[in-house]
Write an enzyme that holds these catalytic residues in place. Structure first.
Site, PDB file in Angstrom:
ATOM      1  N   GLU A  53       0.845  -1.196   0.000  1.00 42.25           N
ATOM      2  CA  GLU A  53       0.000   0.000   0.000  1.00 42.25           C
ATOM      3  C   GLU A  53       0.880   1.245   0.000  1.00 42.25           C
ATOM      4  O   GLU A  53       2.025   1.217   0.479  1.00 42.25           O
ATOM      5  CB  GLU A  53      -0.881  -0.021   1.265  1.00 42.25           C
ATOM      6  N   GLU A 201     -12.599  -2.341   2.158  1.00 40.98           N
ATOM      7  CA  GLU A 201     -13.230  -2.007   3.452  1.00 40.98           C
ATOM      8  C   GLU A 201     -14.294  -0.917   3.249  1.00 40.98           C
ATOM      9  O   GLU A 201     -14.284   0.121   3.904  1.00 40.98           O
ATOM     10  CB  GLU A 201     -12.168  -1.587   4.486  1.00 40.98           C
ATOM     11  N   GLU A 325      -6.219  -9.237   3.719  1.00 41.42           N
ATOM     12  CA  GLU A 325      -5.408  -8.550   4.741  1.00 41.42           C
ATOM     13  C   GLU A 325      -5.406  -9.410   5.994  1.00 41.42           C
ATOM     14  O   GLU A 325      -6.473  -9.728   6.536  1.00 41.42           O
ATOM     15  CB  GLU A 325      -5.960  -7.152   5.054  1.00 41.42           C
ATOM     16  N   GLN A 374       2.006  -5.977   5.685  1.00 43.67           N
ATOM     17  CA  GLN A 374       2.193  -5.634   4.283  1.00 43.67           C
ATOM     18  C   GLN A 374       3.630  -5.971   3.888  1.00 43.67           C
ATOM     19  O   GLN A 374       4.475  -6.142   4.761  1.00 43.67           O
ATOM     20  CB  GLN A 374       1.908  -4.159   4.050  1.00 43.67           C
TER      21      GLN A 374
HETATM   22  O1  AHR Z   1      -3.056  -2.521   6.404  1.00 43.66           O
HETATM   23  C1  AHR Z   1      -3.382  -1.290   6.995  1.00 43.66           C
HETATM   24  C2  AHR Z   1      -4.848  -0.916   6.814  1.00 43.66           C
HETATM   25  O2  AHR Z   1      -5.634  -1.816   7.526  1.00 43.66           O
HETATM   26  C3  AHR Z   1      -5.391  -0.987   5.410  1.00 43.66           C
HETATM   27  O3  AHR Z   1      -5.132   0.165   4.683  1.00 43.66           O
HETATM   28  C4  AHR Z   1      -6.861  -1.142   5.635  1.00 43.66           C
HETATM   29  O4  AHR Z   1      -7.501  -1.801   4.572  1.00 43.66           O
HETATM   30  C5  AHR Z   1      -6.928  -1.900   6.947  1.00 43.66           C
HETATM   31  O5  AHR Z   1      -7.847  -1.350   7.807  1.00 43.66           O
END
Ligand code: AHR
Length: 522
Positions: A53, A201, A325, A374
């Site tokens: 991200e 989300e 995620e 991530q």
């Molecule tokens: O991974 C960090 C954040 O966590 C992401 O941007 C979001 O999708 C989730 O709430």
């Protein structure tokens, strides 16, 4: 039905083994029965996917340094990271978010660098985002990695036209305004895009929508996400977080809604003691160690709860659950920008990864993808960077060890094991899964969560015998050991020989707090 029958067979085998053991010698407490001649579903390689991200130092510095950087790079992407990710066999990469995705306007990130719009990254630290890493740079990254692209579209603040044009720009080979624009920007041939998410989300940062409202919006967006040429999109609808089964129900119950996607996402992060007590990534107590694993095991319940609903409406399992995620979420490292979510990574994280992989493998009939959060410098990362230096984390090594399961066939197994109890909390001491690859090799992955005790596991392997066995182990002296800059690596896999194979039964002595992958072949 087949699964129920198999389960019944395993129970019978376990009962028979128990009776015979009772006659001769005490029954082993820790037993993994493996039915090697009865392969199950394919473990999609996408279960081992990653997520990058525009957040903190994930994209900028972690991956992208620009072609003029003194850090060795290929088209601006750092070479050390490219090499490490190829070694780990990264199957797909999700981008550009996360919450960032629903603020991202892709046309800001194409064309000459000097003309790209600078924006403010409102979700993550309020820093300037100069859009120097955009569509072309991301697609080049996936090409260099040899992995599939997983693009997350903007529903929250974008438009249907914007998303539909992005897919056209990426994948069409017709003569159209979007393909002409792509060619002007230096790319003649369309790219292939495998996975495409319709928002992120959207019950929260992606627009605070209700499930009913999102279902309608998703149908509209999906209608205009076309398959161009030979490219076939696997559309991922925004799913729930944690245990929000009502969201899943809404997306699944109506056939004309569920026909609009192939996969449904779910997000679940592991927290030591809720959002108010995430705990430190390093220097933690055994109480935090076991609480982390307790949270990790809840992934199994998350999957079972959502799968139960999906099974009702889609018993043939045509729709995939995509856990795009997941991972441990700790407090940020002291002294770092709280909006950057930077955390260190210890042996605990490697065991967390093993717990998740075994859960995903064992649910591979429904789970068709997963992306750890991530990739670099954010949350449970496989890579940490500091300027030109790079560290491979214990989680990296867990991914590398488990790559053998990618696109292999799940081998049904049943684990019976002792508990590990601390501070009034009890979790299973072991976790395991098995698969056979297309050359007939059987891989068994096991983790021992107990930090103070080696455990011997007996594995009767039914149906196939093997001649050759090798293994790898990941462990460390202390629970909180981690790899750091300017230090010798302390957590990395080594050769494992703590096994014995006799009369079709494999016996493995798992060191305390360890992850082991064993390969059996002929
Ligand atoms: O991974 C960090 C954040 O966590 C992401 O941007 C979001 O999708 C989730 O709430």
């Amino acid at each position: 039905m087949r699964k129920t029958l198999l389960f019944f067979v395993i129970i019978l085998i376990q009962a028979a083994l128990t009776v015979s053991a009772q006659k001769k010698e005490p029954q082993p407490v820790n037993q993994l029965v493996i039915i090697a001649n009865n392969p199950g579903p394919v473990i999609s390689k996408d279960i081992y996917g990653h997520f990058s991200e525009h957040l903190g130092r994930c994209i900028y510095e972690g991956l992208w340094v620009g072609p003029d950087s003194k850090i060795p790079n290929t088209y601006g992407i750092r070479n050390d990271v490219l090499f490490a990710l190829r070694e780990m066999k990264i199957p797909n990469l999700r981008w550009p978010g996360g919450c960032f995705a629903d603020t991202y306007h892709w046309k800001d990130g194409i064309g000459p660098q000097e003309k790209r719009a600078s924006i403010v990254n409102v979700h993550w630290g309020g820093v300037t985002e100069d859009n120097s890493f955009g569509t072309h740079e991301f697609m080049k990254l996936t090409e260099l990695l040899g992995c599939d692209a997983y693009i997350n579209g903007n529903v929250g603040s974008g438009t249907v036209r914007e998303m539909s044009e992005w897919v056209e720009y990426l994948t069409s080979d017709a003569d159209s305004p979007m393909t002409r624009l792509r060619k002007e920007n230096g790319r003649d041939q369309p790219w292939k895009v495998k996975l495409f998410a319709i928002g992120n989300e959207n019950w929260g940062c992606g627009g605070n929508m209700t499930a009913d409202y999102y279902a309608g919006v998703m149908r509209q967006y999906s209608t205009f996400l076309r398959n161009y040429g030979g490219n076939e999109l696997y559309r991922v609808a925004c799913g729930p977080s944690d245990f929000n089964v009502a969201w899943t129900e809404t997306l699944m119950k109506d056939p004309s809604t569920r026909d609009m996607f192939q996969g449904l996402s779910v997000h679940y992060y592991s927290l030591v003691g809720g959002w108010d007590h995430k705990g430190a990534a390093t220097g933690f107590t055994e109480g935090e160690w076991i609480r982390t694993f307790r949270a990790n095991f809840r992934m199994d319940e998350v999957i079972k709860d959502h799968s139960a609903i999906m099974d009702r409406y889609d018993p043939e399992k045509r729709k995939g659950l995509v856990v795009d995620e997941w991972g441990n979420w700790f407090d940020v490292e002291p002294g770092t920008n709280p909006g950057f979510l930077y955390q260190q990574n210890t042996l605990r994280d490697a065991i967390t990864a093993a717990i998740h992989f075994n859960i995903f493998n064992n649910h591979s009939d429904r789970v068709k993808g997963a992306n750890i959060a991530q990739l670099a410098n954010v949350l449970q990362s496989v890579i940490l960077t500091k300027g030109e230096k790079m560290v491979l984390t214990p989680t990296y090594y867990a991914f590398r060890m488990f790559r053998v399961h990618q696109d292999a066939n799940l081998i049904p197994s049943s684990l019976k094991c002792e508990d590990y109890t601390y501070d009034g909390i009890t979790v299973p001491a072991l976790t395991a899964s098995a698969s056979t690859d297309n050359t007939g090799k059987l891989h068994i992955s096991i983790a021992n969560l107990n930090p103070g005790k080696a455990i011997t596991l007996t594995c009767p392997i039914i149906g196939v015998t093997f001649r050759k066995i090798t293994g790898e182990v990941l462990t460390a002296q202390k629970m909180g050991d981690f790899n750091d800059f300017d230090k010798e690596e302390t957590v990395k896999p080594t050769n494992f020989t703590g096994f014995n194979y006799k009369d079709g039964t494999l016996t493995v002595t798992m060191p305390s707090k360890s992850v082991v992958v064993i390969e059996l072949s002929n």
